[in-house]
Design a protein around this motif. Structure first.
Motif, PDB file in Angstrom:
ATOM      1  N   GLY A   1       0.839  -1.187   0.000  1.00 12.80           N
ATOM      2  CA  GLY A   1       0.000   0.000   0.000  1.00 12.80           C
ATOM      3  C   GLY A   1       0.871   1.232   0.000  1.00 12.80           C
ATOM      4  O   GLY A   1       0.626   2.186   0.741  1.00 12.80           O
ATOM      5  N   CYS A   2       1.887   1.217  -0.851  1.00 12.91           N
ATOM      6  CA  CYS A   2       2.914   2.279  -0.822  1.00 12.91           C
ATOM      7  C   CYS A   2       2.374   3.635  -1.239  1.00 12.91           C
ATOM      8  O   CYS A   2       2.953   4.671  -0.888  1.00 12.91           O
ATOM      9  N   GLY A   3       1.267   3.671  -1.999  1.00 10.84           N
ATOM     10  CA  GLY A   3       0.680   4.940  -2.403  1.00 10.84           C
ATOM     11  C   GLY A   3       1.663   5.818  -3.145  1.00 10.84           C
ATOM     12  O   GLY A   3       2.354   5.381  -4.070  1.00 10.84           O
ATOM     13  N   THR A   4       1.766   7.067  -2.732  1.00  4.64           N
ATOM     14  CA  THR A   4       2.645   8.027  -3.398  1.00  4.64           C
ATOM     15  C   THR A   4       4.102   7.899  -2.957  1.00  4.64           C
ATOM     16  O   THR A   4       4.959   8.618  -3.439  1.00  4.64           O
ATOM     17  N   GLY A   5       4.362   6.993  -2.022  1.00  6.87           N
ATOM     18  CA  GLY A   5       5.745   6.719  -1.632  1.00  6.87           C
ATOM     19  C   GLY A   5       6.226   7.410  -0.382  1.00  6.87           C
ATOM     20  O   GLY A   5       7.432   7.483  -0.150  1.00  6.87           O
ATOM     21  N   PHE A   6       5.337   7.872   0.469  1.00  2.53           N
ATOM     22  CA  PHE A   6       5.780   8.554   1.689  1.00  2.53           C
ATOM     23  C   PHE A   6       6.505   7.597   2.626  1.00  2.53           C
ATOM     24  O   PHE A   6       7.591   7.892   3.130  1.00  2.53           O
ATOM     25  N   GLY A   7       5.903   6.435   2.856  1.00  2.00           N
ATOM     26  CA  GLY A   7       6.585   5.433   3.671  1.00  2.00           C
ATOM     27  C   GLY A   7       7.822   4.898   2.980  1.00  2.00           C
ATOM     28  O   GLY A   7       8.856   4.661   3.615  1.00  2.00           O
ATOM     29  N   THR A   8       7.733   4.716   1.668  1.00  3.42           N
ATOM     30  CA  THR A   8       8.854   4.219   0.873  1.00  3.42           C
ATOM     31  C   THR A   8      10.075   5.115   1.033  1.00  3.42           C
ATOM     32  O   THR A   8      11.208   4.636   1.161  1.00  3.42           O
ATOM     33  N   GLU A   9       9.847   6.411   1.027  1.00  5.32           N
ATOM     34  CA  GLU A   9      10.933   7.371   1.171  1.00  5.32           C
ATOM     35  C   GLU A   9      11.694   7.154   2.477  1.00  5.32           C
ATOM     36  O   GLU A   9      12.923   7.207   2.519  1.00  5.32           O
ATOM     37  N   GLY A  10      10.953   6.904   3.551  1.00  7.07           N
ATOM     38  CA  GLY A  10      11.596   6.632   4.831  1.00  7.07           C
ATOM     39  C   GLY A  10      12.354   5.322   4.826  1.00  7.07           C
ATOM     40  O   GLY A  10      13.463   5.227   5.379  1.00  7.07           O
ATOM     41  N   LEU A  11      11.798   4.302   4.196  1.00 12.49           N
ATOM     42  CA  LEU A  11      12.462   3.002   4.132  1.00 12.49           C
ATOM     43  C   LEU A  11      13.780   3.087   3.375  1.00 12.49           C
ATOM     44  O   LEU A  11      14.748   2.397   3.709  1.00 12.49           O
ATOM     45  N   LEU A  12      13.833   3.934   2.358  1.00 13.15           N
ATOM     46  CA  LEU A  12      15.060   4.092   1.571  1.00 13.15           C
ATOM     47  C   LEU A  12      16.198   4.699   2.382  1.00 13.15           C
ATOM     48  O   LEU A  12      17.362   4.596   1.988  1.00 13.15           O
ATOM     49  N   GLU A  13      15.886   5.305   3.502  1.00 14.98           N
ATOM     50  CA  GLU A  13      16.934   5.834   4.371  1.00 14.98           C
ATOM     51  C   GLU A  13      17.648   4.719   5.133  1.00 14.98           C
ATOM     52  O   GLU A  13      18.724   4.938   5.699  1.00 14.98           O
ATOM     53  N   HIS A  14      17.045   3.519   5.138  1.00 18.04           N
ATOM     54  CA  HIS A  14      17.582   2.411   5.919  1.00 18.04           C
ATOM     55  C   HIS A  14      17.914   1.179   5.088  1.00 18.04           C
ATOM     56  O   HIS A  14      18.588   0.265   5.598  1.00 18.04           O
ATOM     57  N   ALA A  15      17.427   1.109   3.865  1.00 19.02           N
ATOM     58  CA  ALA A  15      17.628  -0.087   3.040  1.00 19.02           C
ATOM     59  C   ALA A  15      17.774   0.298   1.576  1.00 19.02           C
ATOM     60  O   ALA A  15      17.207   1.292   1.126  1.00 19.02           O
ATOM     61  N   ASP A  16      18.538  -0.506   0.840  1.00 14.84           N
ATOM     62  CA  ASP A  16      18.749  -0.257  -0.582  1.00 14.84           C
ATOM     63  C   ASP A  16      17.820  -1.090  -1.470  1.00 14.84           C
ATOM     64  O   ASP A  16      17.509  -0.691  -2.588  1.00 14.84           O
ATOM     65  N   ASP A  17      17.399  -2.250  -0.974  1.00  7.33           N
ATOM     66  CA  ASP A  17      16.562  -3.158  -1.764  1.00  7.33           C
ATOM     67  C   ASP A  17      15.102  -2.997  -1.323  1.00  7.33           C
ATOM     68  O   ASP A  17      14.603  -3.738  -0.477  1.00  7.33           O
ATOM     69  N   VAL A  18      14.422  -2.006  -1.892  1.00  2.00           N
ATOM     70  CA  VAL A  18      13.060  -1.650  -1.468  1.00  2.00           C
ATOM     71  C   VAL A  18      12.078  -1.893  -2.609  1.00  2.00           C
ATOM     72  O   VAL A  18      12.340  -1.542  -3.767  1.00  2.00           O
ATOM     73  N   HIS A  19      10.928  -2.485  -2.265  1.00  2.00           N
ATOM     74  CA  HIS A  19       9.882  -2.806  -3.225  1.00  2.00           C
ATOM     75  C   HIS A  19       8.575  -2.188  -2.732  1.00  2.00           C
ATOM     76  O   HIS A  19       8.288  -2.194  -1.529  1.00  2.00           O
ATOM     77  N   GLY A  20       7.776  -1.664  -3.658  1.00  2.98           N
ATOM     78  CA  GLY A  20       6.514  -1.030  -3.296  1.00  2.98           C
ATOM     79  C   GLY A  20       5.357  -1.609  -4.092  1.00  2.98           C
ATOM     80  O   GLY A  20       5.488  -1.862  -5.302  1.00  2.98           O
ATOM     81  N   LEU A  21       4.224  -1.807  -3.432  1.00  2.00           N
ATOM     82  CA  LEU A  21       3.031  -2.366  -4.081  1.00  2.00           C
ATOM     83  C   LEU A  21       1.808  -1.544  -3.703  1.00  2.00           C
ATOM     84  O   LEU A  21       1.657  -1.143  -2.551  1.00  2.00           O
TER      85      LEU A  21
END
Length: 207
Positions: free
Chosen positions: A53-73
């Protein structure tokens, strides 16, 4: 079932909300709350992370601060198009269009599964939570952010008509039915007048 727990209604809703979502969302779920939630997770050097439920990527943006291999659905292409503008389709994040209750991944794929602002739209939240557990590796972590059930009776009636709101007792029931054995709930709030979020951090059983 609330009106937005119907998937077609939710897709139509986000077709229009996507235009202003990032601006509106910060009144309920802001950078500080996201950072606090991220601090409750244990990130490793090579973790594979999924944002459901990544939506526009707000949570995704935070995850990228901690991990390089990130997937969004997400099920809403309109929401994801905003995320594509930020990260590209296959650059910093691998994106998929899909359903939280039928995730297109094999078992034991991700070290961390994150879902913020999505569970309230799932017609069958227990099934969705079971899917998050299924695609997480044994010993992995699952974090879910949803709307805390309001205390005011008028707001309760409104909430029930719109989508899923739940308290800690209901969260216990859902996570236990989905097969989780170890989890804890946190209440978060942007301002004293903002709606409260209930954030659950769960550990997937080792076997």
């Amino acid at each position: 079932m609330g009106i937005l727990e119907d998937k077609s209604n939710a897709r139509l809703f986000y077709k229009y909300l996507s235009k202003v979502y990032d601006q509106v969302n910060r009144f309920n779920w802001n950078d500080e709350m996201r950072s606090e939630a991220l601090s409750w997770l244990e990130f490793g050097d090579d973790d594979r992370v999924l944002d459901v439920g990544c939506g526009t990527g707000f949570g995704t943006e935070g995850l990228l601060e901690h991990a390089d291999d990130v997937h969004g659905l997400d099920q809403s292409i309109h929401q994801m198009e905003k995320a594509f503008e930020k990260f590209g389709k296959r650059d910093r994040v691998n994106f998929y269009r899909g359903d939280a209750e039928r995730l297109p991944f094999v078992d034991d794929t991700f070290d961390i599964v994150w879902s913020s602002g999505s569970i309230e739209y799932w017609p069958d939240p227990v099934q969705g939570l079971a899917e998050l557990r299924r695609v997480a590796k044994p010993g992995g972590q699952v974090l879910v952010v949803g709307p805390d059930y309001p205390h005011n009776r008028v707001f309760q009636r409104i909430a029930d008509a719109i989508m899923l709101f739940y308290d800690e007792e209901e969260a216990d029931r859902m996570f236990e039915e989905a097969g989780y054995e170890s989890f804890e709930h946190h209440i978060q709030q942007a301002t004293p007048r903002s709606p409260r979020a209930i954030t659950t951090v769960a550990r997937v059983p080792e076997s």
